[in-house]
Every structure is written in structure tokens, then in C-alpha cells.
Design a protein around this motif. Structure first.
Motif, PDB file in Angstrom:
ATOM      1  N   GLU A 294       0.827  -1.207   0.000  1.00 56.89           N
ATOM      2  CA  GLU A 294       0.000   0.000   0.000  1.00 56.89           C
ATOM      3  C   GLU A 294       0.866   1.265   0.000  1.00 56.89           C
ATOM      4  N   LYS A 298       0.934   4.139  -2.851  1.00 54.81           N
ATOM      5  CA  LYS A 298       0.732   5.551  -2.493  1.00 54.81           C
ATOM      6  C   LYS A 298       1.808   6.434  -3.139  1.00 54.81           C
ATOM      7  N   HIS A 299       3.013   5.874  -3.279  1.00 53.15           N
ATOM      8  CA  HIS A 299       4.118   6.658  -3.838  1.00 53.15           C
ATOM      9  C   HIS A 299       4.413   6.306  -5.299  1.00 53.15           C
TER      10      HIS A 299
END
Ligand code: NAD
Ligand code: G3P
Length: 336
Positions: A294, A298-299
Motif C-alpha cells: 500500500e 501511495k508513492h
């Protein structure tokens, strides 16, 4: 500041071993055990038979099940509980923490839900500055260190002087700590290698040999370094003890709980069977594969091995399908 008294909170494999490392280096140590019977056994016999059978603990290491007693007057507080339990445990100890003590994380994981590294959880719960928090990470299989086999590690802290104080407190004839100010890189190295070790174990369980292992280790390091770059880590940290060093030790050793867990899945056992075989000890990668996946999403970071391990552990993908999926991906340049 010289560290003379250390509280180690968590009397599992690594907590007990690291308490021994510190005691063998000079300081007084008080080890907190969650269970009274474990504290009593250590006090009465000098042995923690559930986690370190046959290892005699030194006289300057005391044990208690009372956290207030362990923390009283401690110059450093070592947190040695599974990463997904750190927040709850530390919240209970928060009011007892000596104000200036260095807070040291031994846990290798990324928190589910918040996606925080352990040092971030500590800063948030204890309400301290990042300079007060240190991390210990490296190729540190507890059972080898407990019998005095030579090992190096990294103590990471943004405050170099604090890291040096801790380095003095845990240096001895068999344990050699180096310092580093790259806390992010050291923590990511420690958390991600557990997931890569699960994948190596799966390959070994399927009967694959050293080429497969080396390929997973190397590409696992590549995806860990990609995540590190996105989060501001120093790329060179991943070539050091908390990166490659820990990755190799964990992926290759039959002592690793993560590798052993993966091996059972590779041999066709279910998640429940592998969990039962672990006898309550943590294979951190089983949970961290989801939080790291996750965090990577996200990045915008591609972590195919982590993604695949997550799918095997939590989405019903078979280990054979994982192998096929990894090999069937689009061809690309090695440094992409
Ligand atoms: N064992 C190793 O070789 C090793 C080496 C380096 C780092 N680590 C890391 O250190 C951390 C602790 O590992 P360990 O090997 O000591 O684990 P372990 O499973 O052997 O022991 C965990 C300890 O935490 C205590 N604990 C407190 N609250 C708990 C809870 N809610 N659930 C479960 N246990 C709880 C347990 O009683 C036990 O004493 C992990 O993050 C691990 O990745 C382990
Ligand atoms: O037994 P594991 O797989 O949790 O690995 C232990 C240590 O993290 C090795 O450095």
C-alpha cells in the motif's frame, strides 16, 4: 551520555538476545516479559526456555513482568515486540517512559492502516522528537547471536551522538554495531526483506535452487531501493548491513521465520498450517507485505515481488501462479 541502565520491553527471541548483547557489553539490563512465568523462569534459572532454550543469561540481566520496574531509571528503552503490536504496547507504557531516554526500535515492519515505520509510530505515541528515537537493524538472526556467533548491525538515529552512545552500550566481542543517520533506509531494509524472504522460501519450497534465490534477492533489493528512493532514503544504505546484509541472511537461513513460513507455502501447506507451525512467533512479512504494498502504491512505486507475496498470503494466488506472473511481466531494463 553514557548508557548505564537499559530496559528491554519484550522477552521473545530477539528481545531476550538483544538484552543479553547489552548485558554482555556492560550496562545493567532489565527485561520485561509479558508473562509472569517467563520473568520468573529467567529470575530463577537464568534461562528463557520458550524462546532461547539452553542459553544462560548473564547476572547483570534481571527480568520482570512489571513494566514500571523495568523502565525505572532507564537511560535507553528497547522496544522488542512484534511491529503490529508496538502502538498498543507503547501506549500502555507511555506514562512510564523516562523523559530523556533513547527509545530504540528492534521491530521490522510497517504498520497496517497508518503505513508508518516503527520509528514514526514511536515518535507519535511517545510524543518525542525524531532525534530521541533509534533503530537497530541488520543481519541479526537471534539464535546465532545468542550463542555468541560474530555479527554486525546498524544503529540508525538522526542524532549521531545518541547513536554513538548506544553503539558503546551494545559493542562486545561478538557484536559489532555501526552507526548510520539514515533511519528511513534502515527501517525499510528491515521491513522489506521479510517479504522478500517469504518469496525466497516459496521458491525453495517448490524445489528451486540458488539461481532462483539470487534472482529474487537481487530483484527484491531493487524494489526495496525504489521504495527507499521515493521516501528519501540514502541509496547506499541498501548496499549495507540493514539492506543487502539482512536480506541475504534472512533469505538464505533456515533459522528465518519468514523464509521458513514461505517454504511451507511453497511445499503446498495452507496459510493456517504455516501459522500453526510458527508456534506463535511472528513472520512479520505476512502482514507487512500488505502495508508495504500500500505504501508503494501511495508513492507510485512498482514492487512486483511484494505485490505477489501479498496476493499469495491474502488473495488466494497459488505460489505457482506467482512464479508465472513474475516471469510473465513485460521485459524491461535492469535499472527500471
Ligand atoms: N528473532 C530475530 O532473529 C529477530 C532479529 C531482528 C529483528 N527481529 C524483529 O524483532 C521484533 C520482535 O521479534 P522477536 O523475534 O523477539 O518476536 P517473538 O515472537 O519471538 O517475541 C515477541 C515478544 O513480544 C511480546 N508481545 C507483546 N505484545 C504482544 C502481542 N500483542 N502479540 C504477540 N507478542 C507480543 C511476546 O510476549 C514476546 O515476548 C520483530 O519485529 C522482528 O522482526 C527479530
Ligand atoms: O526470523 P525472521 O525471518 O523474523 O528474521 C530475523 C531477523 O530479522 C534477521 O535479521
Amino acid at each position: 551520555m553514557a548508557i548505564e541502565r537499559v530496559a528491554v520491553l519484550g522477552a521473545g527471541s530477539w528481545g531476550t538476545t538483544f538484552a543479553k548483547v547489552i548485558a554482555d557489553s556492560g550496562p545493567e539490563v532489565v527485561l520485561w516479559a509479558r508473562r509472569q512465568d517467563v520473568a520468573s523462569e529467567i529470575t530463577e534459572t537464568r534461562v528463557n526456555s520458550g524462546y532461547l532454550p539452553g542459553i544462560s543469561l548473564p547476572a547483570n540481566l534481571a527480568a520482570t513482568a512489571d513494566a514500571a520496574k523495568a523502565l525505572d531509571g532507564a537511560d535507553a528503552v528497547v522496544l522488542a515486540v512484534p511491529s503490529q503490536t508496538l502502538r498498543v504496547n507503547l501506549s500502555a507504557w507511555k506514562e512510564l517512559l523516562p523523559p530523556d531516554a533513547t527509545l530504540v526500535s528492534l521491530s521490522k515492519g510497517v504498520e497496517l492502516g497508518t503505513l508508518k515505520r516503527m520509528s514514526e509510530v514511536i515518535r507519535e505515541v511517545a510524543g518525542v522528537d525524531e532525534s530521541q528515537v533509534a533503530v537497530v537493524s541488520g543481519p541479526n538472526l537471534a539464535k546465532e547471536i545468542a550463542v555468541g556467533q560474530p555479527t554486525a548491525t546498524v544503529i540508525a538515529c538522526t542524532d549521531h551522538d545518541r547513536a554513538v552512545d548506544l553503539q558503546h552500550a551494545c559493542s562486545n566481542s561478538y557484536f559489532r554495531p555501526y552507526t548510520n543517520t539514515d533511519v528511513v533506509g534502515c527501517e525499510l531494509g528491515g521491513a522489506c526483506k521479510n517479504v522478500i524472504a517469504l518469496a525466497c522460501g516459496m521458491a525453495a519450497g517448490m524445489g528451486y535452487g540458488d539461481n532462483t534465490m539470487a534472482s529474487i534477492i537481487t530483484r527484491g533489493l531493487a524494489e526495496t531501493a525504489r521504495l527507499g528512493a521515493a521516501l528519501g532514503a540514502d541509496p547506499l544504505t541498501f548496499a549495507g548491513l540493514a539492506g543487502l546484509g539482512d536480506l541475504v541472511a534472512t533469505c538464505a537461513s533456515p533459522l528465518s521465520r519468514n523464509r521458513s513460513f514461505g517454504e511451507r507455502l511453497g511445499r503446498g501447506e495452507t496459510l493456517a498450517q504455516a501459522q500453526e507451525a510458527a508456534h506463535g512467533q511472528v513472520a512479520e512479512g505476512v502482514k507487512s507485505c500488505s502495508s508495504i504494498r500500500e505504501l508503494a502504491a501511495k508513492h507510485g512505486v512498482d514492487m512486483p515481488i511484494t505485490e505477489g507475496v501479498h496476493q499469495v498470503c491474502h488473495d488466494g494466488l497459488s505460489v505457482r501462479e506467482l512464479g508465472a506472473a513474475l516471469l510473465g511481466r513485460d521485459r524491461k531494463h535492469e535499472r527500471q
